[in-house]
Design a protein around this motif. Structure first.
Motif, mmCIF file in Angstrom:
data_model
loop_
_atom_site.group_PDB
_atom_site.id
_atom_site.type_symbol
_atom_site.label_atom_id
_atom_site.label_comp_id
_atom_site.label_asym_id
_atom_site.label_seq_id
_atom_site.Cartn_x
_atom_site.Cartn_y
_atom_site.Cartn_z
ATOM 1 N N VAL A 157 0.856 -1.138 0.270
ATOM 2 C CA VAL A 157 0.045 0.033 -0.060
ATOM 3 C C VAL A 157 0.979 1.101 -0.099
ATOM 4 O O VAL A 157 0.208 2.133 -1.192
ATOM 5 N N ALA A 158 1.613 0.991 1.007
ATOM 6 C CA ALA A 158 2.692 2.688 0.650
ATOM 7 C C ALA A 158 3.480 2.418 -0.742
ATOM 8 O O ALA A 158 3.373 3.630 -1.244
ATOM 9 N N ALA A 159 4.133 1.189 -1.500
ATOM 10 C CA ALA A 159 4.636 1.568 -2.530
ATOM 11 C C ALA A 159 3.127 2.503 -3.142
ATOM 12 O O ALA A 159 3.897 3.198 -4.101
ATOM 13 N N ILE A 160 1.859 2.139 -3.464
ATOM 14 C CA ILE A 160 0.883 2.095 -4.387
ATOM 15 C C ILE A 160 1.043 3.774 -3.942
ATOM 16 O O ILE A 160 0.697 4.547 -4.886
ATOM 17 N N LEU A 161 1.074 4.512 -2.684
ATOM 18 C CA LEU A 161 1.078 5.526 -2.435
ATOM 19 C C LEU A 161 2.343 6.506 -2.909
ATOM 20 O O LEU A 161 1.808 7.135 -3.361
ATOM 21 N N ILE A 162 3.231 5.691 -2.581
ATOM 22 C CA ILE A 162 4.545 6.609 -3.103
ATOM 23 C C ILE A 162 4.371 7.119 -4.326
ATOM 24 O O ILE A 162 4.596 7.438 -5.080
ATOM 25 N N LEU A 163 4.107 6.181 -4.927
ATOM 26 C CA LEU A 163 4.409 5.647 -6.711
ATOM 27 C C LEU A 163 3.114 6.710 -7.022
ATOM 28 O O LEU A 163 3.135 7.800 -8.254
ATOM 29 N N TYR A 164 1.768 7.073 -6.558
ATOM 30 C CA TYR A 164 1.071 7.837 -7.252
ATOM 31 C C TYR A 164 1.228 9.348 -6.729
ATOM 32 O O TYR A 164 1.016 9.795 -7.721
ATOM 33 N N LEU A 165 2.162 9.426 -5.826
ATOM 34 C CA LEU A 165 2.542 10.820 -5.483
ATOM 35 C C LEU A 165 3.291 10.944 -6.867
ATOM 36 O O LEU A 165 3.030 12.697 -6.587
ATOM 37 N N GLY A 166 4.261 10.306 -7.030
ATOM 38 C CA GLY A 166 5.605 10.557 -7.857
ATOM 39 C C GLY A 166 4.188 11.012 -9.027
ATOM 40 O O GLY A 166 5.332 11.560 -9.527
ATOM 41 N N VAL A 167 3.664 9.895 -9.705
ATOM 42 C CA VAL A 167 3.020 10.602 -10.932
ATOM 43 C C VAL A 167 2.583 11.432 -10.653
ATOM 44 O O VAL A 167 2.286 12.008 -11.353
ATOM 45 N N ILE A 168 1.396 12.019 -9.189
ATOM 46 C CA ILE A 168 0.613 13.144 -9.593
ATOM 47 C C ILE A 168 1.567 14.680 -9.521
ATOM 48 O O ILE A 168 1.768 15.794 -10.001
ATOM 49 N N ILE A 169 3.297 14.567 -9.107
ATOM 50 C CA ILE A 169 3.917 15.348 -9.031
ATOM 51 C C ILE A 169 4.622 15.444 -10.724
ATOM 52 O O ILE A 169 4.740 16.970 -11.173
ATOM 53 N N VAL A 170 4.704 14.360 -11.783
ATOM 54 C CA VAL A 170 5.053 14.464 -13.230
ATOM 55 C C VAL A 170 4.283 15.083 -13.515
ATOM 56 O O VAL A 170 3.968 15.729 -14.771
ATOM 57 N N VAL A 171 2.814 14.750 -13.481
ATOM 58 C CA VAL A 171 1.701 14.806 -14.462
ATOM 59 C C VAL A 171 1.270 16.286 -13.852
ATOM 60 O O VAL A 171 0.631 17.580 -15.002
ATOM 61 N N THR A 172 1.381 16.830 -12.538
ATOM 62 C CA THR A 172 1.261 18.609 -12.434
ATOM 63 C C THR A 172 2.028 19.318 -13.009
ATOM 64 O O THR A 172 1.738 20.433 -13.411
ATOM 65 N N GLY A 173 3.783 18.770 -12.652
ATOM 66 C CA GLY A 173 4.985 19.611 -13.899
ATOM 67 C C GLY A 173 4.690 19.730 -15.040
ATOM 68 O O GLY A 173 4.609 20.666 -15.702
ATOM 69 N N LEU A 174 3.800 18.416 -16.422
ATOM 70 C CA LEU A 174 3.992 18.079 -17.526
ATOM 71 C C LEU A 174 2.443 19.616 -17.749
ATOM 72 O O LEU A 174 2.500 20.261 -18.627
ATOM 73 N N PHE A 175 0.941 19.618 -17.136
ATOM 74 C CA PHE A 175 0.078 20.520 -16.876
ATOM 75 C C PHE A 175 0.900 21.688 -16.911
ATOM 76 O O PHE A 175 -0.096 22.829 -17.500
ATOM 77 N N MET A 176 1.671 22.141 -15.819
ATOM 78 C CA MET A 176 1.230 23.374 -15.645
ATOM 79 C C MET A 176 2.777 24.004 -16.312
ATOM 80 O O MET A 176 2.475 25.135 -16.516
ATOM 81 N N TYR A 177 2.974 22.918 -17.336
ATOM 82 C CA TYR A 177 4.533 23.483 -18.637
ATOM 83 C C TYR A 177 3.574 23.442 -19.770
ATOM 84 O O TYR A 177 2.935 23.682 -20.192
ATOM 85 N N GLY A 178 2.673 22.653 -20.023
ATOM 86 C CA GLY A 178 2.071 21.998 -21.433
ATOM 87 C C GLY A 178 0.900 22.651 -21.125
ATOM 88 O O GLY A 178 0.444 23.320 -22.847
ATOM 89 N N VAL A 179 0.069 22.990 -20.287
ATOM 90 C CA VAL A 179 -1.204 23.084 -20.635
ATOM 91 C C VAL A 179 -1.293 25.441 -20.809
ATOM 92 O O VAL A 179 -1.474 24.933 -22.045
ATOM 93 N N PRO A 180 -0.236 26.032 -20.535
ATOM 94 C CA PRO A 180 -0.252 26.924 -20.973
ATOM 95 C C PRO A 180 0.350 27.073 -21.987
ATOM 96 O O PRO A 180 -0.177 28.095 -23.538
#
Length: 343
Positions: A61-84
């Motif tokens: 469960v901890a591995a899944i949550l850590i991975l989700y956190l990493g994915v959220i950070i990457v996706v958020t970064g891509l959205f912040m750069y890519g969406v504008p």
């Protein structure tokens, strides 16, 4: 005792009725399949990483949550750069549409005028005019399809949000789900079912993990190349070229057409540079990227792949072409298994 009086006959009849009811229920709720399909894709993408983290001592469960956190950070970064950037490109495209429309209309008028001044027979001239009008209608239809797709994506935001939740519970209890599924298989069928499940799982894993990795690499390389040569809307055109990689053989051509068309509206020399860039990237993809990532994963002859693509495109359009190869590979597995059992 007659066969219709045996308990086994009634058991099989009950199972047949139950399966029929389940299939009918799934047909009724077919609109709800999207979040489950997206969740399965996420499981195929993320579960190998979760497995490696679990082997190194992290609770699942901890591995899944850590991975989700990493994915959220990457996706958020891509959205912040890519969406504008995408929004700016879309605004520019909307502002440029009248200019591009005038250019296309001028090109069509020049072509029609050249035909009018030529000595082409009237019948051939009429056919050419009809083809030109057909091409215009097709382009307008493609624009409408893109707009419908964007609206459909906006309308499925809830499904996109639900998919990670479903994927979390699938990954959390994946081993239990596997054991439960195996326990439901009659003992004499276990070996055959496990063999088929392993083969089909290999096809899905290759298609989802391998092809999406190729899509990402080609999309990034194409976007960078288009930016370097000065093509407008490089990011959008790179994304289109990357997504087109999901379609074997025809994908590179489908992905290159919008970029070449956009380049032609700017200059012929830019169109030549786009063709060269696409050619170089496709050579890298065909000779280095795909062989390293995909190998000979689906086990289909190139002719079989082309036939499957043509059939899928004819029956279901772009979606059919995207799903044609994995479905054809699964069909090959099932037919080969049945043939071995019959011999």
């Amino acid at each position: 005792m007659s066969w219709w009086k045996e308990k086994r006959t009634y058991r099989y009849l009950f199972l047949a009725i139950l399966i029929g009811l389940i299939l009918y229920f799934l047909y009724l709720v077919r609109q709800l399949f999207l979040p489950f399909i997206l969740a399965i894709i996420l499981v195929y993408l993320l579960n190998p990483v979760v497995g490696r983290m679990e082997k190194r001592g992290s609770p699942r469960v901890a591995a899944i949550l850590i991975l989700y956190l990493g994915v959220i950070i990457v996706v958020t970064g891509l959205f912040m750069y890519g969406v504008p950037r995408m929004v700016n490109q879309l605004e520019t495209l909307v502002e440029s549409i009248p200019v591009y429309t005038d250019q296309v209309e001028g090109m069509v008028q020049n072509i029609q005028q050249s035909f009018d001044n030529s000595t082409i027979p009237p019948g051939v001239h009429q056919i050419v005019d009809e083809r030109i009008r057909w091409a215009e209608l097709r382009l307008m239809g493609m624009v409408r399809q893109v707009m419908d797709l964007l609206l459909a994506l906006l309308g499925n935001l809830f499904n996109f949000a639900l998919a990670p939740v479903l994927a979390f519970y699938m990954m959390k209890d994946l081993e239990h789900l596997k054991k439960w599924a195996i326990s439901q298989v009659p003992g004499e069928w276990t070996t055959d079912v496990l063999y088929l499940a392993k083969q089909i799982d290999h096809v899905f894993a290759s298609f989802i993990r391998g092809h999406l990795t190729v899509v990402l690499i080609v999309g990034v390389l194409t976007s960078i190349a288009f930016m370097l040569i000065g093509l407008q809307f490089a990011t959008m055109l790179g994304i289109i070229a990357g997504l087109a990689e999901l379609i074997p053989y025809f994908g590179p051509l489908i992905g290159a057409i919008p970029a070449v068309a956009m380049a032609l509206l700017q200059s012929k020399w830019l169109a030549v540079k786009v063709v060269i860039a696409v050619f170089v990237i496709q050579q890298l993809e065909g000779n280095i990227i795909s062989p390293k990532i995909l190998g000979h994963s689906v086990g289909l002859h190139p002719l079989a792949i082309i036939i499957a693509l043509l059939a899928g495109g004819h029956l279901f359009g772009i979606a059919g072409m995207l799903l044609a190869v994995p479905l054809a590979a699964i069909a090959r597995i099932l037919v080969s298994f049945a043939w071995e059992k019959l011999n």
